[in-house]
Each structure stands twice: as C-alpha cells, then as structure tokens.
Design a protein around this motif. Structure first.
Motif, PDB file in Angstrom:
ATOM      1  N   LEU A 127       0.820  -1.208   0.000  1.00  0.00           N
ATOM      2  CA  LEU A 127       0.000   0.000   0.000  1.00  0.00           C
ATOM      3  C   LEU A 127       0.855   1.261   0.000  1.00  0.00           C
ATOM      4  O   LEU A 127       0.485   2.274  -0.586  1.00  0.00           O
ATOM      5  CB  LEU A 127      -0.916   0.002   1.227  1.00  0.00           C
ATOM      6  CG  LEU A 127      -2.334  -0.538   1.032  1.00  0.00           C
ATOM      7  CD1 LEU A 127      -3.106  -0.471   2.337  1.00  0.00           C
ATOM      8  CD2 LEU A 127      -3.070   0.206  -0.059  1.00  0.00           C
ATOM      9  N   THR A 128       1.988   1.210   0.678  1.00  0.00           N
ATOM     10  CA  THR A 128       2.887   2.361   0.674  1.00  0.00           C
ATOM     11  C   THR A 128       3.309   2.705  -0.746  1.00  0.00           C
ATOM     12  O   THR A 128       3.311   3.879  -1.149  1.00  0.00           O
ATOM     13  CB  THR A 128       4.123   2.079   1.544  1.00  0.00           C
ATOM     14  OG1 THR A 128       3.701   1.781   2.877  1.00  0.00           O
ATOM     15  CG2 THR A 128       5.058   3.275   1.576  1.00  0.00           C
ATOM     16  N   HIS A 129       3.660   1.686  -1.539  1.00  0.00           N
ATOM     17  CA  HIS A 129       3.999   1.906  -2.951  1.00  0.00           C
ATOM     18  C   HIS A 129       2.822   2.513  -3.707  1.00  0.00           C
ATOM     19  O   HIS A 129       2.988   3.435  -4.522  1.00  0.00           O
ATOM     20  CB  HIS A 129       4.388   0.586  -3.618  1.00  0.00           C
ATOM     21  CG  HIS A 129       5.765   0.112  -3.318  1.00  0.00           C
ATOM     22  ND1 HIS A 129       6.024  -0.854  -2.377  1.00  0.00           N
ATOM     23  CD2 HIS A 129       6.969   0.445  -3.842  1.00  0.00           C
ATOM     24  CE1 HIS A 129       7.324  -1.095  -2.338  1.00  0.00           C
ATOM     25  NE2 HIS A 129       7.928  -0.312  -3.204  1.00  0.00           N
ATOM     26  N   ILE A 130       1.632   2.004  -3.461  1.00  0.00           N
ATOM     27  CA  ILE A 130       0.458   2.489  -4.191  1.00  0.00           C
ATOM     28  C   ILE A 130       0.170   3.942  -3.853  1.00  0.00           C
ATOM     29  O   ILE A 130      -0.043   4.774  -4.753  1.00  0.00           O
ATOM     30  CB  ILE A 130      -0.762   1.591  -3.895  1.00  0.00           C
ATOM     31  CG1 ILE A 130      -0.586   0.229  -4.593  1.00  0.00           C
ATOM     32  CG2 ILE A 130      -2.058   2.255  -4.350  1.00  0.00           C
ATOM     33  CD1 ILE A 130      -1.667  -0.766  -4.295  1.00  0.00           C
ATOM     34  N   HIS A 131       0.170   4.289  -2.562  1.00  0.00           N
ATOM     35  CA  HIS A 131      -0.121   5.678  -2.193  1.00  0.00           C
ATOM     36  C   HIS A 131       0.917   6.632  -2.785  1.00  0.00           C
ATOM     37  O   HIS A 131       0.569   7.712  -3.274  1.00  0.00           O
ATOM     38  CB  HIS A 131      -0.139   5.825  -0.667  1.00  0.00           C
ATOM     39  CG  HIS A 131      -1.230   5.050   0.005  1.00  0.00           C
ATOM     40  ND1 HIS A 131      -2.413   4.728  -0.616  1.00  0.00           N
ATOM     41  CD2 HIS A 131      -1.311   4.532   1.256  1.00  0.00           C
ATOM     42  CE1 HIS A 131      -3.175   4.044   0.219  1.00  0.00           C
ATOM     43  NE2 HIS A 131      -2.538   3.919   1.352  1.00  0.00           N
ATOM     44  N   ALA A 277      -0.570  -5.779  -2.572  1.00  0.00           N
ATOM     45  CA  ALA A 277      -1.587  -4.752  -2.389  1.00  0.00           C
ATOM     46  C   ALA A 277      -2.248  -4.515  -3.733  1.00  0.00           C
ATOM     47  O   ALA A 277      -1.738  -4.924  -4.782  1.00  0.00           O
ATOM     48  CB  ALA A 277      -0.977  -3.463  -1.853  1.00  0.00           C
ATOM     49  N   PHE A 278      -3.401  -3.847  -3.713  1.00  0.00           N
ATOM     50  CA  PHE A 278      -4.113  -3.623  -4.971  1.00  0.00           C
ATOM     51  C   PHE A 278      -4.817  -2.281  -4.954  1.00  0.00           C
ATOM     52  O   PHE A 278      -5.066  -1.687  -3.897  1.00  0.00           O
ATOM     53  CB  PHE A 278      -5.134  -4.741  -5.238  1.00  0.00           C
ATOM     54  CG  PHE A 278      -6.264  -4.796  -4.253  1.00  0.00           C
ATOM     55  CD1 PHE A 278      -7.384  -3.981  -4.396  1.00  0.00           C
ATOM     56  CD2 PHE A 278      -6.218  -5.661  -3.165  1.00  0.00           C
ATOM     57  CE1 PHE A 278      -8.428  -4.020  -3.484  1.00  0.00           C
ATOM     58  CE2 PHE A 278      -7.259  -5.709  -2.245  1.00  0.00           C
ATOM     59  CZ  PHE A 278      -8.369  -4.881  -2.407  1.00  0.00           C
ATOM     60  N   ILE A 279      -5.157  -1.816  -6.151  1.00  0.00           N
ATOM     61  CA  ILE A 279      -5.963  -0.621  -6.336  1.00  0.00           C
ATOM     62  C   ILE A 279      -7.038  -0.948  -7.351  1.00  0.00           C
ATOM     63  O   ILE A 279      -6.748  -1.508  -8.415  1.00  0.00           O
ATOM     64  CB  ILE A 279      -5.094   0.574  -6.777  1.00  0.00           C
ATOM     65  CG1 ILE A 279      -5.958   1.812  -7.041  1.00  0.00           C
ATOM     66  CG2 ILE A 279      -4.225   0.247  -7.981  1.00  0.00           C
ATOM     67  CD1 ILE A 279      -5.154   3.099  -7.252  1.00  0.00           C
TER      68      ILE A 279
END
Length: 427
Positions: A127-131, A277-279
């Motif tokens: 999630l850190t990468h995604i944000h 993680a996913f978006i």
C-alpha cells in the motif's frame, strides 16, 4: 571563568551527542525516544513463534499486536501449497512489472475483480507503494482533500503529489460537512478525496455513503485505504454468520456502496498475510498507472511465496473465510464486552477486531507497556504524537488464530489494569 568552563562542557556534550540536527531531533522527541529505548514492547526481536505465542529472549508472550486477522499466516493448507509455486517459479522474479509479470499476477487480479465487484484491479507490492505512486497521478496539479486522521502513508503520498504541483487541504476527521465546505471553496480540478476505510487505530468505518455522495456531487474522486477492512468485513446478507458480513470483500461492499467515483486500495499483508496490495480502478486508469507509477515501471515484484500465499488465501477465503470471520468476531466481542463491564473506554464502536484502550494518565504508557509485557501480553503501544494525547494507550488486535484461553488471559490482565485505575473510565 566558570562561564567558559560551562560553555566548554556544553560544547563537549553536544559533540558527544552527535550533529546538532540529531540533538535537536532527539530533544523534540524525547518522550518517544525514551519509550523506544526502555520499553520491551517496541522494536523487539522475535526469535520464535508457536501459534499466536511469540518468544522474545527467554520470555513467551501472547501476541495481540499482529494484524494477521484471519490467521492465514499459520494455515497449514496455505503453507503446504507454497512449495509447488517455488518449484515452478523460483523464489523471486526479477523483472520489473513493465517488462514482464508471472501469470500469477493476472490470476490474482481476475480473482479480485470477481470478489470485489470492481471494474478492474492492479496488483502492486505494498500500500505504501500504491499511495506514493497513484495519489500523485490521480491528483495531477489539482487539489487533494485529506482526512486529518488518514494513515501516515496516505499523507506521504500527498506530499509527493504536492511536489508535483497538487494543492493539499485537510478536513476534520470523518466530517462530511467540513469536506463539503472545502469542496465548495476549491473549484479547480482534478479533485481527490483521501481517507481510511476501517481506521487503523479506532477500528471504525467512515460514513462512506455521505462521502461517496459528496464526491459524486462535486466531481471528485474518493480514494479509500481499506488496509484493515479487506478480508475482515464484507457484503451484508440475511444468512451472514456474523456482523462482519460475508466474503471479506471490503468496506465498500460492507457499507453497500459502489465504485462510482471511488477507488479502493488495500493490502494483503493484514488478513491474507502476504506482501501484496491492490488498487481498484477503471481499465483506462489501470493503463495509465502502468506507464506512470514507479513501482510498476522500476521496482521488483513481490516474492513468489507472497503471490502464492495470496492466491491460496483467496481459495481458503472462498471455502471457509466466513467461518474464520465468525470466530474472530466472537473473540473480539468477548474483549469489547469485558471492557464495557469494567467501565473502561475504548474507541471501537464497530465491533471490528481493532481495540484501542486509552489510559487514565497518558504519562503512564511506559509503565503500562512494561506491565503488559511482564504479564505475558504483547500489544501495540499507541503513543503521542502518533495518536492525540487523550487517546494514548494500547491497541489490541484479535486474530482467528488466537485461542479462547489466550483471550481469557488477556481479560484477566485487563482486570488488573482496571483495578489499579490505569484504564480511562467512562465519563
């Protein structure tokens, strides 16, 4: 002469402490530094596990700090399935996602689309990468409206976006009225509203219906981090075995909302115990992220064991996830009901398995942390400024792998804390 000697001594002390910037940082965070240095509940080296028991040095404790809500980190069916994936794929594919992805990724994304009911899904590492990568892309040079209590990693993504030209405005926690005021005052676009799903400290969901309606009405995109809800809460149904709902497909489905003007992000690291993680997003946004998100272009992918754990975890979820959630709810309910009988405050009003317990005296945190450790309870310490000073205390996270006996032991320790007057009581 004495002044000169004193100045020399102070200069020597400053030199011994290291660079001036380090000394200033340590002084500004003295309470946290002291807690970190002297409390065994922080920065521990865990040398062995036995179920939800952990060994630190020669001491065994019951773990109520883990976020492995469904207990899948210990599930034998998943553990025994992973070696076959390693035999086929090795330990880690070294391509960036831009160059190539093991078919495991597309399998995961297909399964998630079906589970979540979203248009499309992009899987990345964390999630850190995604944000840090998706928020700047979605915000562009527009305005981000962020909940004041949103997770720190969302804030970090907003800082990156601001460096790329976005404006960042904060609204009061879980306050649709304050957000509406800001949306009316800021006319530029694009507009992105960032917030948590299930809050990582209180365990409570937002008024997602009100925020979704505001986003649609003001042509904004609602961006939700459901790291602590995905896998635990899901769609409601008349035959649901517990109030968490069915299927564990996240806060959007749990609260009966759609993905219209809404993007959901979540990780597998909590309920599924995997580094994934996913978006959720429309297909055209997925294509954009593939050419604009640095983790897709430049970073190595998740280890094969995590990809395998995610796929096998989704199988377990389909077969017996609702039973795991029902057991998790029963354990969580025991703790919440016991705190209520003790007259102790908890921020949790949802019944979800995150229970923060504020202390009567915030300055007592170090002593309470040591007390819990001495009684064999491993918990997350909630310290200032990580939480507001009036909420300083400890956080308990129940998992399906915690036994009834372990919960009973926890309740006995809470009794001791209440008897000593260390828990904040109801006003």
């Amino acid at each position: 002469m004495r002044c000169a000697e004193q100045a020399g001594a102070e200069a020597g002390q400053a030199k011994a402490a290291g660079p001036a910037w380090l000394a200033r940082w340590l002084a500004a965070n003295a309470d946290l530094v002291d807690l970190h240095t002297n409390n065994p509940q922080l920065d521990a080296v865990i040398e062995e596990i036995d179920g939800r028991r952990i060994r630190i040095g020669d001491r065994w404790l019951t773990d109520f700090a883990s976020c492995n809500y469904l207990g899948l980190d210990l599930d034998r069916e998943i553990i025994e399935a992973i070696p076959a994936y390693l035999d086929r794929w090795g330990t880690h594919p070294s391509w960036s996602r831009m160059l190539g992805s093991p078919v495991l990724y597309s399998q995961l994304e297909h399964e998630l689309v079906e589970l979540l009911g979203a248009e499309d899904v992009l899987v990345l590492q964390t999630l850190t990468h995604i944000h840090a990568s998706a928020i700047p892309v979605l915000a562009g040079d527009g305005t981000i409206f962020i909940d004041r209590r949103a997770h720190k990693t969302i804030y970090d993504g907003c800082v990156v976006a601001r460096a790329h030209g976005a404006t960042v405005r904060r609204f009061a926690h879980d306050d649709p009225g304050d957000l509406e005021r800001l949306l009316r005052s800021e006319r530029g676009s694009p507009r992105l509203v960032c917030m948590d799903g299930i809050n990582s400290m209180t365990g409570n969901p937002p008024d997602l219906g009100a925020f979704s309606e505001l986003a649609r009405g003001h042509e904004a995109l609602l961006y939700v981090d459901d790291g602590h809800g995905f896998g635990v809460v899901g769609e409601r149904a008349p035959d649901e075995p517990c109030p968490y709902g069915r299927r564990g497909n996240g806060v959007v489905r749990h609260l009966g909302q759609s993905y219209d003007h809404l993007i959901l992000t979540a990780g597998f690291s909590k309920a599924y115990s995997s580094m994934l993680a996913f978006i959720t997003c429309p297909p055209q946004v997925k294509k954009l992220l593939k050419v604009a998100a640095p983790p897709y272009l430049y970073s190595g992918p998740s280890p094969i064991a995590s990809l395998a754990g995610g796929l096998e975890g989704l199988k377990v979820n389909a077969a017996r996830g609702d039973a795991l959630r029902a057991g998790l709810y029963a354990k969580t309910r025991r703790v919440l009901d016991h705190l209520a009988r003790l007259g102790a405050v908890t921020l949790n009003s949802s019944g979800f398995p995150i229970i923060e317990v504020p202390l009567a005296d915030p300055d007592d945190l170090g002593a309470v942390g040591a007390f819990l450790y001495g009684r064999g309870i491993y918990a997350t310490l909630a310290f200032y400024p990580g939480v507001p000073r009036e909420e300083v205390g400890f956080r308990l996270q129940l998992t399906a792998a915690n036994t009834d006996e372990e919960v009973s032991h926890l309740l006995a320790v809470l009794d001791e804390l209440a008897t000593d007057g260390r828990l904040r009581g109801l006003a």
